[in-house]
Structure formats: C-alpha cells, structure tokens
Design a protein around this motif. Structure first.
Motif, mmCIF file in Angstrom:
data_model
loop_
_atom_site.group_PDB
_atom_site.id
_atom_site.type_symbol
_atom_site.label_atom_id
_atom_site.label_comp_id
_atom_site.label_asym_id
_atom_site.label_seq_id
_atom_site.Cartn_x
_atom_site.Cartn_y
_atom_site.Cartn_z
ATOM 1 N N ALA A 33 0.847 -1.195 0.000
ATOM 2 C CA ALA A 33 0.000 0.000 0.000
ATOM 3 C C ALA A 33 0.878 1.238 0.000
ATOM 4 O O ALA A 33 2.044 1.191 0.399
ATOM 5 N N ASP A 34 0.282 2.329 -0.474
ATOM 6 C CA ASP A 34 0.945 3.629 -0.466
ATOM 7 C C ASP A 34 0.395 4.464 0.679
ATOM 8 O O ASP A 34 -0.807 4.457 0.923
ATOM 9 N N GLY A 35 1.283 5.188 1.328
ATOM 10 C CA GLY A 35 0.846 6.080 2.395
ATOM 11 C C GLY A 35 1.251 7.503 2.099
ATOM 12 O O GLY A 35 2.312 7.749 1.510
ATOM 13 N N TYR A 36 0.413 8.433 2.488
ATOM 14 C CA TYR A 36 0.690 9.841 2.224
ATOM 15 C C TYR A 36 0.216 10.686 3.407
ATOM 16 O O TYR A 36 -0.912 10.520 3.880
ATOM 17 N N ASN A 37 1.089 11.536 3.858
ATOM 18 C CA ASN A 37 0.748 12.484 4.915
ATOM 19 C C ASN A 37 0.832 13.891 4.334
ATOM 20 O O ASN A 37 1.913 14.477 4.292
ATOM 21 N N PRO A 38 -0.291 14.434 3.858
ATOM 22 C CA PRO A 38 -0.266 15.727 3.164
ATOM 23 C C PRO A 38 0.206 16.883 4.048
ATOM 24 O O PRO A 38 0.761 17.857 3.549
ATOM 25 N N LEU A 39 0.033 16.742 5.340
ATOM 26 C CA LEU A 39 0.416 17.801 6.263
ATOM 27 C C LEU A 39 1.905 18.100 6.214
ATOM 28 O O LEU A 39 2.351 19.228 6.344
ATOM 29 N N CYS A 40 2.692 17.028 6.045
ATOM 30 C CA CYS A 40 4.155 17.161 6.094
ATOM 31 C C CYS A 40 4.784 16.841 4.742
ATOM 32 O O CYS A 40 5.899 17.251 4.461
ATOM 33 N N GLY A 41 4.039 16.112 3.897
ATOM 34 C CA GLY A 41 4.566 15.714 2.604
ATOM 35 C C GLY A 41 5.237 14.350 2.616
ATOM 36 O O GLY A 41 5.880 13.957 1.637
ATOM 37 N N TRP A 135 2.253 3.096 9.999
ATOM 38 C CA TRP A 135 1.313 2.148 10.621
ATOM 39 C C TRP A 135 -0.029 2.148 9.902
ATOM 40 O O TRP A 135 -0.624 1.091 9.692
ATOM 41 N N HIS A 136 -0.506 3.345 9.534
ATOM 42 C CA HIS A 136 -1.753 3.400 8.756
ATOM 43 C C HIS A 136 -1.560 2.664 7.432
ATOM 44 O O HIS A 136 -2.462 1.983 6.946
ATOM 45 N N THR A 137 -0.373 2.814 6.869
ATOM 46 C CA THR A 137 -0.100 2.209 5.560
ATOM 47 C C THR A 137 -0.018 0.686 5.665
ATOM 48 O O THR A 137 -0.552 -0.033 4.821
#
Ligand code: ZN
Length: 151
Positions: A33-41, A135-137
């Motif tokens: 899976a791909d994970g993305y945290n837009p807040l920090c990039g 962990w979410h990823t």
C-alpha cells in the motif's frame, strides 16, 4: 521524560533516519500500500509477505519523508517482522494510544520496546501523523486497501 532519555531517543531516531532498516522494494510481496501524509509531505510504500498462517514473513518500505516518518517506518518494520497480523493490530493500537496520549486498549502490548523512542511526538500533534503514517499504511496493506492517508 528527562533530558538524557530524550537525547537518547533523538539519537535512535536520527540513526534510523540516516540508515533505515528494511528499506527498499520487496519484489515477491503479496500485500502493499501507499501512504501519504499531506500535512508534512511524507510519502511511503510498504511491502509485505504474509504467509498462509497470517504471519508477516517479510516487510520492507521505501519512500521519502521527514526524519520522524522514516524512523518510525524503519522501527515498525523491525517490530512487525515475524509477528502475526493480529499482533500487528495490537501493536498499532498500543502505539497509537502512546503517541496520542490516549487510553491504551484493554489488550494493549505493555512493552513497546523500540517504539518508545517515538513517544515524544505526543507533545506535537502534527508530528503524530508523521509517526503513525507507516502504521496506517501497513494496516491498509493488510486489509487489502491500496492507499492510506493521515487525513
Ligand atoms: Zn513528517
């Protein structure tokens, strides 16, 4: 947390960021899976080999992000390798409770071992997303979702 403990934790985080464990693609993975945290990039990809007994046989990640997200992913792979999917869920819930400073679940894992070095992020809400992204990823990958976001 006293100062010497804090600086020890920072050293461990820097080390994992400079030299992430289990880094790179995993060609024969059966979950990813791909994970993305837009807040920090922060962006990362998690690869797993889950065997017929639901045990995480192999786990790797790659991506780029801040020191916290990279160190957290690195420590997570060390923690989850060889664990069952059910144990991984318990680690996720216990770790999440630790970094958000909320009540631990009834079946929480008492000794989070290496994950403790990230406990300092609970004072910085925006950093919690960096620390939990991997962990979410991994959860998304386990559940067959292709992507996870911290939003
Ligand atoms: Zn970040």
């Amino acid at each position: 947390m006293n100062d010497s403990l804090r600086s020890l934790y920072q050293e461990v985080i820097f080390d994992h960021n400079r030299n992430p464990r289990n880094f790179g693609e995993l060609e024969r993975c059966n979950r990813h899976a791909d994970g993305y945290n837009p807040l920090c990039g922060d962006q990362l990809k998690v690869y797993l080999v889950v065997d017929d007994d639901d045990v995480i046989e192999e786990i790797r990640f790659k991506g780029r992000g801040c020191a916290i997200s990279t160190a957290s992913a690195s420590i997570m792979t060390e923690t989850l390798k060889g664990k069952s999917v059910a144990e991984a869920e318990r680690y996720f819930a216990s770790f999440h409770a630790m970094v958000t400073d909320s009540d631990a679940p009834d079946d929480a894992i008492e000794d989070l071992d290496k994950l403790e070095v990230l406990s300092g992020v609970k004072s910085y809400p925006s950093r919690v997303k960096c620390a939990t992204l991997a962990w979410h990823t991994v959860r998304a990958a386990i559940h067959g979702d292709k992507a996870a976001t911290t939003e």
